[in-house]
Design a protein around this motif. Structure first.
Motif, mmCIF file in Angstrom:
data_model
loop_
_atom_site.group_PDB
_atom_site.id
_atom_site.type_symbol
_atom_site.label_atom_id
_atom_site.label_comp_id
_atom_site.label_asym_id
_atom_site.label_seq_id
_atom_site.Cartn_x
_atom_site.Cartn_y
_atom_site.Cartn_z
ATOM 1 N N GLN A 42 17.239 -2.768 12.453
ATOM 2 C CA GLN A 42 17.188 -3.544 13.697
ATOM 3 C C GLN A 42 15.866 -3.345 14.417
ATOM 4 O O GLN A 42 15.111 -2.421 14.109
ATOM 5 N N GLY A 43 15.613 -4.213 15.390
ATOM 6 C CA GLY A 43 14.483 -4.004 16.271
ATOM 7 C C GLY A 43 14.821 -2.935 17.296
ATOM 8 O O GLY A 43 15.882 -2.309 17.240
ATOM 9 N N LEU A 44 13.933 -2.709 18.219
ATOM 10 C CA LEU A 44 14.146 -1.686 19.237
ATOM 11 C C LEU A 44 14.820 -2.282 20.462
ATOM 12 O O LEU A 44 14.464 -3.374 20.905
ATOM 13 N N GLN A 45 15.753 -1.529 21.023
ATOM 14 C CA GLN A 45 16.464 -1.958 22.217
ATOM 15 C C GLN A 45 16.106 -1.024 23.364
ATOM 16 O O GLN A 45 16.137 0.202 23.205
ATOM 17 N N LEU A 46 15.820 -1.600 24.521
ATOM 18 C CA LEU A 46 15.458 -0.793 25.681
ATOM 19 C C LEU A 46 16.689 -0.094 26.240
ATOM 20 O O LEU A 46 17.689 -0.739 26.541
ATOM 21 N N LEU A 47 16.620 1.230 26.373
ATOM 22 C CA LEU A 47 17.710 2.007 26.959
ATOM 23 C C LEU A 47 17.528 2.166 28.462
ATOM 24 O O LEU A 47 18.479 2.020 29.226
ATOM 25 N N LEU A 48 16.322 2.514 28.876
ATOM 26 C CA LEU A 48 16.046 2.715 30.291
ATOM 27 C C LEU A 48 14.538 2.800 30.507
ATOM 28 O O LEU A 48 13.779 2.946 29.550
ATOM 29 N N LYS A 49 14.154 2.691 31.781
ATOM 30 C CA LYS A 49 12.731 2.745 32.112
ATOM 31 C C LYS A 49 12.530 3.376 33.478
ATOM 32 O O LYS A 49 13.418 3.339 34.334
ATOM 33 N N TYR A 50 11.339 3.942 33.652
ATOM 34 C CA TYR A 50 10.968 4.499 34.942
ATOM 35 C C TYR A 50 9.556 4.012 35.275
ATOM 36 O O TYR A 50 8.663 4.078 34.427
ATOM 37 N N PHE A 51 9.363 3.537 36.537
ATOM 38 C CA PHE A 51 7.981 3.344 36.967
ATOM 39 C C PHE A 51 7.746 3.730 38.415
ATOM 40 O O PHE A 51 6.613 3.811 38.856
ATOM 41 N N SER A 52 8.793 3.989 39.160
ATOM 42 C CA SER A 52 8.604 4.509 40.516
ATOM 43 C C SER A 52 9.974 4.871 41.069
ATOM 44 O O SER A 52 11.000 4.547 40.478
ATOM 45 N N GLY A 53 9.985 5.552 42.221
ATOM 46 C CA GLY A 53 11.257 5.813 42.891
ATOM 47 C C GLY A 53 11.978 7.023 42.335
ATOM 48 O O GLY A 53 11.364 8.011 41.922
ATOM 49 N N ASP A 54 13.292 6.934 42.331
ATOM 50 C CA ASP A 54 14.155 8.032 41.921
ATOM 51 C C ASP A 54 13.771 8.510 40.522
ATOM 52 O O ASP A 54 13.656 7.706 39.588
ATOM 53 N N THR A 55 13.568 9.807 40.390
ATOM 54 C CA THR A 55 13.099 10.339 39.107
ATOM 55 C C THR A 55 14.208 10.445 38.071
ATOM 56 O O THR A 55 13.928 10.692 36.901
ATOM 57 N N LEU A 56 15.449 10.289 38.481
ATOM 58 C CA LEU A 56 16.569 10.277 37.526
ATOM 59 C C LEU A 56 16.997 8.830 37.364
ATOM 60 O O LEU A 56 17.438 8.193 38.314
ATOM 61 N N VAL A 57 16.833 8.322 36.160
ATOM 62 C CA VAL A 57 17.155 6.915 35.924
ATOM 63 C C VAL A 57 18.337 6.805 34.979
ATOM 64 O O VAL A 57 18.476 7.584 34.040
ATOM 65 N N GLN A 58 19.156 5.823 35.273
ATOM 66 C CA GLN A 58 20.328 5.566 34.440
ATOM 67 C C GLN A 58 20.039 4.378 33.535
ATOM 68 O O GLN A 58 19.341 3.437 33.920
#
Lengths: 112, 114
Positions: A42-58
């Motif tokens: 399969q190709g790659l699927q995005l699980l999560l991302k961070y670029f600002s704000g809360d440092t714990l991302v769901q």
């Protein structure tokens, strides 16, 4: 130039156990950080991302990641792994330029 | 379309032949990227298109590799005079505008040079 290190090539965990996949990055400013998952063929699927704000991302599928600037890390976690989580996981970093740099990947095996 | 579409899904070619790989990005995504994934390796950046700007070709490994994007939509990656070391999975991705929006990947084209 940015770079990403995923220290673990393979990780094996038991189904139901907790998971942490490590990611360390190198970038001179605040980076954009991503985790992707790739199932076989399969190709790659995005699980999560961070670029600002809360440092714990769901993210999706019960995953979360924490950005720690002091450690230049963005580790991926899941409290209870399911057999369907077996896949390859890639950490990626981006900056002002628009292309992402990917780590070499961590292959997750889940044993029942 | 609903996702990023790549064709063909598999391609076997003889050494020295030219190949064309196609990518159809998500409608409305202005950015398009090509990466190469070799066995046991991470993703190697090849080329990036953003709107009508000149593409970033900094990752193309040799002058045998080229890519174009017509009408700001479909992209074709061409490899001339293929070599065995070109065997890999070629992944295309698109994003809304910037990389921080996150890429959506296609399923890839597995190229085998024999």
């Amino acid at each position: 130039a940015q770079s990403v290190t995923q220290p673990d090539i393979h990780i094996t965990v038991s189904e139901g156990a907790s998971l942490e996949l490590r990611c360390n990055y190198s970038y001179g400013a605040t980076p954009y950080l991503f985790w992707y998952v790739q199932s076989p063929g399969q190709g790659l699927q995005l699980l999560l991302k961070y670029f600002s704000g809360d440092t714990l991302v769901q993210g999706i599928k019960g995953f979360e990641a924490e950005f720690k600037r002091s450690q230049s890390s963005f580790n991926l976690r899941k409290p209870s792994v399911h057999w369907s989580d077996a896949a390859e996981y890639f950490c990626a970093v981006g900056g002002l330029g628009n292309k992402l740099v990917f780590g070499a990947g961590t292959i997750l095996r889940v044993k029942s | 379309g609903a996702g990023v579409s790549q064709s063909p899904s598999n391609k076997v070619t003889e050494k020295g032949k030219d190949v064309e790989l196609r990518c159809d990005p998500i409608s409305g995504h202005t950015a398009l990227y090509w990466y190469r994934q070799s066995l046991g390796q991470g993703l190697e950046f090849l080329i990036y298109f953003q709107g009508n700007s000149a593409p970033d070709k900094s990752g193309l490994p040799s002058d045998r590799f080229s890519a174009e994007r017509t009408g700001g939509s479909v992209s074709t990656l061409t490899i001339q005079r293929t070599q065995q070391e070109d065997s890999a999975v070629y992944l295309c991705a698109s994003s809304l505008a910037q990389a921080r929006d996150g890429y959506t990947f296609g399923s890839g084209t597995r190229l085998t040079v024999v």
